[in-house]
Every structure is written in C-alpha cells, then in structure tokens.
Design a protein around this motif. Structure first.
Motif, mmCIF file in Angstrom:
data_model
loop_
_atom_site.group_PDB
_atom_site.id
_atom_site.type_symbol
_atom_site.label_atom_id
_atom_site.label_comp_id
_atom_site.label_asym_id
_atom_site.label_seq_id
_atom_site.Cartn_x
_atom_site.Cartn_y
_atom_site.Cartn_z
ATOM 1 N N ARG A 127 0.823 -1.207 0.000
ATOM 2 C CA ARG A 127 0.000 0.000 0.000
ATOM 3 C C ARG A 127 0.858 1.259 0.000
ATOM 4 N N LYS A 128 1.948 1.223 0.737
ATOM 5 C CA LYS A 128 2.850 2.373 0.792
ATOM 6 C C LYS A 128 3.473 2.621 -0.579
ATOM 7 N N ARG A 129 3.915 1.543 -1.229
ATOM 8 C CA ARG A 129 4.499 1.680 -2.560
ATOM 9 C C ARG A 129 3.483 2.201 -3.570
ATOM 10 N N GLU A 130 2.249 1.725 -3.467
ATOM 11 C CA GLU A 130 1.216 2.174 -4.393
ATOM 12 C C GLU A 130 0.913 3.653 -4.205
ATOM 13 N N PHE A 131 0.828 4.092 -2.957
ATOM 14 C CA PHE A 131 0.502 5.497 -2.693
ATOM 15 C C PHE A 131 1.600 6.417 -3.215
ATOM 16 N N PHE A 132 2.848 6.055 -2.959
ATOM 17 C CA PHE A 132 3.952 6.919 -3.364
ATOM 18 C C PHE A 132 4.432 6.634 -4.786
ATOM 19 N N GLY A 133 3.844 5.640 -5.451
ATOM 20 C CA GLY A 133 4.268 5.320 -6.808
ATOM 21 C C GLY A 133 5.697 4.819 -6.858
ATOM 22 N N LEU A 134 6.068 3.983 -5.875
ATOM 23 C CA LEU A 134 7.451 3.530 -5.740
ATOM 24 C C LEU A 134 7.520 2.005 -5.652
ATOM 25 N N PRO A 135 7.340 1.306 -6.759
ATOM 26 C CA PRO A 135 7.553 -0.143 -6.719
ATOM 27 C C PRO A 135 9.010 -0.447 -6.412
ATOM 28 N N GLY A 136 9.287 -1.674 -5.994
ATOM 29 C CA GLY A 136 10.639 -2.042 -5.610
ATOM 30 C C GLY A 136 11.658 -1.751 -6.697
ATOM 31 N N SER A 137 12.795 -1.188 -6.290
ATOM 32 C CA SER A 137 13.916 -0.857 -7.179
ATOM 33 C C SER A 137 13.599 0.256 -8.169
ATOM 34 N N ALA A 138 12.485 0.955 -7.982
ATOM 35 C CA ALA A 138 12.140 2.056 -8.883
ATOM 36 C C ALA A 138 13.045 3.258 -8.616
ATOM 37 N N GLU A 139 13.179 4.098 -9.623
ATOM 38 C CA GLU A 139 13.913 5.356 -9.463
ATOM 39 C C GLU A 139 12.921 6.504 -9.386
ATOM 40 N N ILE A 152 11.698 6.792 0.916
ATOM 41 C CA ILE A 152 12.003 6.148 -0.367
ATOM 42 C C ILE A 152 12.756 4.839 -0.135
ATOM 43 N N LYS A 153 13.701 4.854 0.792
ATOM 44 C CA LYS A 153 14.471 3.648 1.092
ATOM 45 C C LYS A 153 13.573 2.559 1.665
ATOM 46 N N GLU A 154 12.614 2.939 2.510
ATOM 47 C CA GLU A 154 11.692 1.955 3.081
ATOM 48 C C GLU A 154 10.858 1.271 2.007
ATOM 49 N N CYS A 155 10.616 1.955 0.902
ATOM 50 C CA CYS A 155 9.852 1.375 -0.205
ATOM 51 C C CYS A 155 10.730 0.515 -1.118
ATOM 52 N N GLY A 156 12.019 0.474 -0.855
ATOM 53 C CA GLY A 156 12.921 -0.304 -1.686
ATOM 54 C C GLY A 156 13.270 0.391 -2.988
ATOM 55 N N ALA A 157 13.007 1.690 -3.080
ATOM 56 C CA ALA A 157 13.322 2.458 -4.280
ATOM 57 C C ALA A 157 14.600 3.263 -4.045
ATOM 58 N N HIS A 158 15.042 3.989 -5.055
ATOM 59 C CA HIS A 158 16.205 4.849 -4.903
ATOM 60 C C HIS A 158 15.948 6.170 -5.603
ATOM 61 N N ALA A 159 16.609 7.199 -5.093
ATOM 62 C CA ALA A 159 16.336 8.559 -5.551
ATOM 63 C C ALA A 159 17.476 9.107 -6.394
ATOM 64 N N ARG A 160 17.097 9.871 -7.392
ATOM 65 C CA ARG A 160 18.042 10.668 -8.162
ATOM 66 C C ARG A 160 17.833 12.115 -7.744
ATOM 67 N N ILE A 161 18.858 12.746 -7.224
ATOM 68 C CA ILE A 161 18.743 14.103 -6.691
ATOM 69 C C ILE A 161 19.132 15.103 -7.770
ATOM 70 N N LEU A 162 18.222 16.061 -8.010
ATOM 71 C CA LEU A 162 18.459 17.082 -9.027
ATOM 72 C C LEU A 162 18.169 18.454 -8.445
ATOM 73 N N SER A 163 18.966 19.427 -8.853
ATOM 74 C CA SER A 163 18.681 20.807 -8.490
ATOM 75 C C SER A 163 17.456 21.285 -9.263
ATOM 76 N N HIS A 164 16.716 22.191 -8.672
ATOM 77 C CA HIS A 164 15.467 22.657 -9.272
ATOM 78 C C HIS A 164 15.671 23.285 -10.643
ATOM 79 N N ASP A 165 16.848 23.860 -10.897
ATOM 80 C CA ASP A 165 17.097 24.512 -12.179
ATOM 81 C C ASP A 165 17.800 23.596 -13.179
ATOM 82 N N GLN A 166 17.915 22.306 -12.844
ATOM 83 C CA GLN A 166 18.513 21.338 -13.746
ATOM 84 C C GLN A 166 17.538 20.240 -14.141
ATOM 85 N N THR A 167 16.291 20.391 -13.762
ATOM 86 C CA THR A 167 15.283 19.369 -14.042
ATOM 87 C C THR A 167 14.544 19.746 -15.305
ATOM 88 N N HIS A 168 15.003 19.229 -16.416
ATOM 89 C CA HIS A 168 14.420 19.562 -17.712
ATOM 90 C C HIS A 168 13.777 18.305 -18.302
#
Length: 241
Positions: free
Chosen positions: A36-48, A78-94
């Motif tokens: 349920r947590k993964r579904e709510f946050f849209g974070l299936p396992g190993s998702a980015e 994000i880690k609890e959902c088994g996913a991983h994050a890509r960190i981007l600055s707000h002015d580099q997200t194109h």
C-alpha cells in the motif's frame, strides 16, 4: 510415561504451529502495508524517483537546513519502499512528469520546478513571491492565507497524477522552509489515512504549522482539502471595448 511424552510433544507442536502462524500473519501484514505504501507513493521495488532540491531564498544557491531535513525524511521514506532517488537541483530538471515519481520541495520563490508545476497543474493556486507584507501568502480561488512567521504558517501538500506514465508528483510548497519539513513529516505519518481517503487520485491539502518557534515542524493542522479550487483556473473577465 508414554502419555506424558505424547502431551509434551503435542504441546511443543502446538507452540510451533502457533509461532509459525503468528510469523506468517505478521509477514503478510508487513507485506500488505509495504504494498500500500508503494502504491501510494508510486514507488515499486527498485524504482527510481526524483528528489528536486530547491535553494534558500536569497541564499546564493544554498539549501536551507530545514529543507535538508525534509529531504532526509523523504530519503528514508524512499528507502523503506525499496526504491532509490536521483537528486536534481530545481534549475537542472528539464523533463516532463509521469514517468517517475517526483518529490518537489519548496515554493516557487526557491524552486523553479514548483513554479512550473503550479502554473501547469494548479492554475487556481497563486503564491505571492514579491517582497512586502503579503510575501509568501497563498491565494487559493478567492481565499487568501497570509503568514504570521513562527506562529501560523501554511504549506501546500499535493499529490498530482499527470502524464503518460501515471506516476505522481508530490509538492511540498511552504511559506517557510520549516513548513516544507512539516509537510514531509505529515505525509510520512499519515499516508495510510490519505491513501484510504484519496486512493490513487490527486489531492491538494492546505496545512497549517502551529507555533513553529516552540514546536518546530511537529504540530500540523489540516485546514482544508483545496483540490477543486487549486485545480480550477480563475475565470477570465471579458475585455472591455
């Protein structure tokens, strides 16, 4: 003697079965909660997903410490959902939205990505970024919400589904950095309730952070569900001739 051994064996067997059923029940409950947590946050396992980092207003590109705390709380989630994050600055997200879950921290004054999402997805919500007594105030439909720094401060918590991929965009758009952290903490604590109420749909909530000078980001009140007003573009008055 044989009767005693049989009773002992039956007791051990019953204990083992009870422990096994208990373990299975806890495992099933944990997996269901995780699903349920993964579904709510849209974070299936190993998702980015994307963590879009803002800057401190007037801080020469620095990130406010409360925004850092907000990012740390999101990283844990994000880690609890088994996913991983890509960190981007707000002015580099194109890039567009919908392919990956996105967590966007900060208001339009410190985060260009937030400004773009507000203009595109929430046309009925305006944040005053001009210097003056109304700086930081929210205009939602016809209602205005002004900030009383350290006493009553507001933050928008939004989950928006758009784009072809259907992955949500989460906005934490606060009047001050501490309210951004308050919103991330609120969604981490209340996501089950939010999932039951809104399922997998979009929502826009107006939260109030109470007396942050004394309580920090912990005391948060739900003011209203402003989804309809925030997603409805204001009527355009006909031009006079």
């Amino acid at each position: 003697m044989n009767e005693d051994l049989r009773n002992i064996a039956l007791g051990v067997l019953a204990t083992g079965l009870s422990a096994s059923f208990g373990w299975l029940g806890r495992t099933y409950s944990w997996r269901r909660k995780l699903r349920r947590k993964r579904e709510f946050f849209g974070l299936p396992g190993s998702a980015e997903c994307l963590l879009v980092v803002n800057k401190e207003a007037g801080g020469n590109g620095a990130v406010h410490r409360f925004d850092v705390f907000a990012l740390l709380e999101l990283s844990t989630l994000i880690k609890e959902c088994g996913a991983h994050a890509r960190i981007l600055s707000h002015d580099q997200t194109h890039q567009g939205f919908g392919d990956r879950t996105e967590f966007c921290v900060g208001g339009p004054g410190s985060n260009r990505r937030t400004a773009a999402h507000l203009a595109t997805l929430l046309p009925g919500l305006t944040v005053n970024t001009q210097r003056g007594p109304d700086q930081g105030s929210f205009l939602i439909g016809s209602e205005q919400y002004r900030m009383d720094a350290g006493v009553d401060e507001y933050v928008i918590l939004a989950r928006l589904t758009a784009g072809e991929g259907g992955r949500p965009v989460f906005l934490f758009c606060g009047q001050r950095a501490i309210t951004n952290q308050a919103a991330t903490r609120y969604v981490a604590r209340h996501y089950e309730e939010l999932a039951r109420r809104h399922r997998s749909g979009s929502f826009v909530l107006l939260l109030k952070v109470v007396n942050s000078e004394a309580y920090g980001p912990d005391v948060v009140e739900l003011v209203a569900d402003v989804t309809r007003a925030a997603r409805t573009a204001p009527a355009v008055e006909p031009a006079t001739t």
